[in-house]
Enzyme design. Structure first.
Site, PDB file in Angstrom:
ATOM      1  N   ASN A  11     -55.860 -29.339 -29.655  1.00 25.37           N
ATOM      2  CA  ASN A  11     -55.855 -27.881 -29.785  1.00 25.37           C
ATOM      3  C   ASN A  11     -57.307 -27.415 -29.923  1.00 25.37           C
ATOM      4  OD1 ASN A  11     -55.461 -25.190 -30.406  1.00 25.37           O
ATOM      5  ND2 ASN A  11     -54.613 -25.574 -32.442  1.00 25.37           N
ATOM      6  N   TRP A  12     -57.827 -26.845 -28.843  1.00 31.43           N
ATOM      7  CA  TRP A  12     -59.232 -26.449 -28.854  1.00 31.43           C
ATOM      8  C   TRP A  12     -59.489 -25.157 -29.625  1.00 31.43           C
ATOM      9  CZ3 TRP A  12     -61.108 -27.227 -23.081  1.00 31.43           C
ATOM     10  CH2 TRP A  12     -60.894 -28.557 -22.705  1.00 31.43           C
ATOM     11  N   LYS A  13     -58.432 -24.439 -29.959  1.00 31.08           N
ATOM     12  CA  LYS A  13     -58.555 -23.158 -30.674  1.00 31.08           C
ATOM     13  C   LYS A  13     -59.495 -22.233 -29.898  1.00 31.08           C
ATOM     14  CE  LYS A  13     -57.270 -25.472 -34.913  1.00 31.08           C
ATOM     15  NZ  LYS A  13     -57.352 -25.522 -36.385  1.00 31.08           N
ATOM     16  N   HIS A  97     -48.360 -21.994 -34.833  1.00 30.67           N
ATOM     17  CA  HIS A  97     -49.469 -22.613 -35.561  1.00 30.67           C
ATOM     18  C   HIS A  97     -49.748 -21.816 -36.830  1.00 30.67           C
ATOM     19  CE1 HIS A  97     -53.510 -24.074 -36.503  1.00 30.67           C
ATOM     20  NE2 HIS A  97     -53.231 -25.127 -35.754  1.00 30.67           N
ATOM     21  N   GLU A  99     -52.318 -20.800 -38.128  1.00 32.05           N
ATOM     22  CA  GLU A  99     -53.278 -19.701 -37.963  1.00 32.05           C
ATOM     23  C   GLU A  99     -52.599 -18.480 -37.350  1.00 32.05           C
ATOM     24  OE1 GLU A  99     -56.779 -23.013 -37.584  1.00 32.05           O
ATOM     25  OE2 GLU A  99     -56.097 -22.000 -35.766  1.00 32.05           O
ATOM     26  N   GLU A 169     -48.136 -29.753 -40.042  1.00 26.95           N
ATOM     27  CA  GLU A 169     -49.539 -29.520 -40.374  1.00 26.95           C
ATOM     28  C   GLU A 169     -49.624 -28.900 -41.763  1.00 26.95           C
ATOM     29  OE1 GLU A 169     -51.044 -26.648 -37.462  1.00 26.95           O
ATOM     30  OE2 GLU A 169     -49.653 -25.210 -38.304  1.00 26.95           O
ATOM     31  N   GLY A 175     -58.771 -28.270 -40.908  1.00 25.18           N
ATOM     32  CA  GLY A 175     -60.164 -27.851 -40.856  1.00 25.18           C
ATOM     33  C   GLY A 175     -60.880 -27.938 -42.185  1.00 25.18           C
ATOM     34  N   SER A 215     -56.179 -32.623 -39.908  1.00 25.31           N
ATOM     35  CA  SER A 215     -57.450 -33.363 -39.956  1.00 25.31           C
ATOM     36  C   SER A 215     -57.295 -34.851 -39.642  1.00 25.31           C
ATOM     37  CB  SER A 215     -58.144 -33.181 -41.316  1.00 25.31           C
ATOM     38  OG  SER A 215     -58.494 -31.830 -41.522  1.00 25.31           O
ATOM     39  N   GLY A 236     -57.370 -30.967 -33.950  1.00 29.08           N
ATOM     40  CA  GLY A 236     -58.227 -29.793 -33.876  1.00 29.08           C
ATOM     41  C   GLY A 236     -59.668 -30.187 -33.581  1.00 29.08           C
ATOM     42  N   GLY A 237     -60.473 -30.249 -34.632  1.00 30.35           N
ATOM     43  CA  GLY A 237     -61.906 -30.501 -34.467  1.00 30.35           C
ATOM     44  C   GLY A 237     -62.239 -31.746 -33.668  1.00 30.35           C
TER      45      GLY A 237
END
Length: 256
Positions: A11-13, A97, A99, A169, A175, A215, A236-237
């Site tokens: 997930n590149w956001k 998600h 977010e 999640e 994050g 994470s 994510g990251g």
């Protein structure tokens, strides 16, 4: 040993221009684009879907989107429909998600409409569920997850269910660098599997993949992926850099 194929989804956001995205997936494809032991999906922002999709042609890496609207078309400024995603050859879409839930007020009913629409349009939903730190500290984790799973999957048939992916999640581990312990993660994954058994029966529930989305990194992936009910990761990251993402795919291959 589980017969479910491991899935690593990136997930590149809100990161990467189309050019940046193409450069990233070229590196990913060069490293793991031909392997088929693990299912791999990348989810760029909408603006990079077309160019990244073209860069993935001929590889086994699949294209996913980060969100969509449940209506087919209409006066929904800033939104994207399932048909638009299918036209770009997307196969997956992340829905619900944390977010989206926290920043944009999406609730279970709204997310459920998207899940139903995605399935009708041959898009595989990656339904995200998980608790906040306050909810975990108050002992509400399983209650929150149950509400989100049952609400998100309302109206999904036994026939459709195996194409659904659930991503657990813990919001407090996204994050932040914090990670649920392996035991904490497996406990919730097993609980979700039990919910799926109640909803769809054991045979169907054993086909549904449940990803961990808090994470996950190359350092902790092997231990997490070794758990009975953890079928991969929503990354994510670590998905924004080819080396770490490839390392996660390789960790999933080793954990088969």
């Amino acid at each position: 040993m589980s017969s479910r194929k491991k899935l690593i989804a990136g997930n590149w956001k809100m990161n990467k221009t189309p050019a940046d995205g193409v450069a990233l997936v070229r590196d990913i494809v060069a490293a793991i684009g031909k392997q088929s032991d693990v299912e791999v999906v990348v989810c760029p922002p909408f603006t990079a879907l077309e160019s990244v999709g073209k860069a993935l042609e001929g590889s086994n890496v699949k294209l996913g989107a980060q969100n969509m609207h449940h209506e087919a078309s209409g006066a929904y400024t800033g939104e994207i429909s399932a048909a638009m995603l299918r036209a770009l050859f997307a196969t997956h879409v992340i829905l619900g998600h944390s977010e989206r839930r926290s920043y944009f007020g999406e609730n279970d009913e709204f997310i459920n409409k998207k899940v139903i629409t995605s399935l009708k349009n041959q898009l595989k939903p990656i339904l995200c569920v998980g608790e906040t730190l306050a909810e975990r500290e108050s002992g509400s984790t399983l209650k929150v997850v149950q509400r989100q799973v049952e609400g998100g999957l309302e109206g999904v048939s036994k026939e459709q269910a195996p194409t659904v992916v659930v991503a657990y999640e813990p919001v407090w581990a996204i994050g932040t660098g914090k990670v649920a312990t392996t035991e904490q993660a497996q406990e919730v994954h097993a609980f979700i599997r039990g919910l799926l058994v109640k909803l769809f029966g054991d045979a169907v529930a054993q086909k549904v993949r449940i990803l961990y989305g808090g994470s996950m990194k190359p350092a902790n992936a092997p231990e997490l992926l070794a758990q009975q009910d953890i079928d991969g990761g929503l990354i994510g990251g670590a998905a924004l850099e080819a080396r770490s993402f490839v390392d996660l795919v390789n960790a999933a291959t080793a954990a088969k």
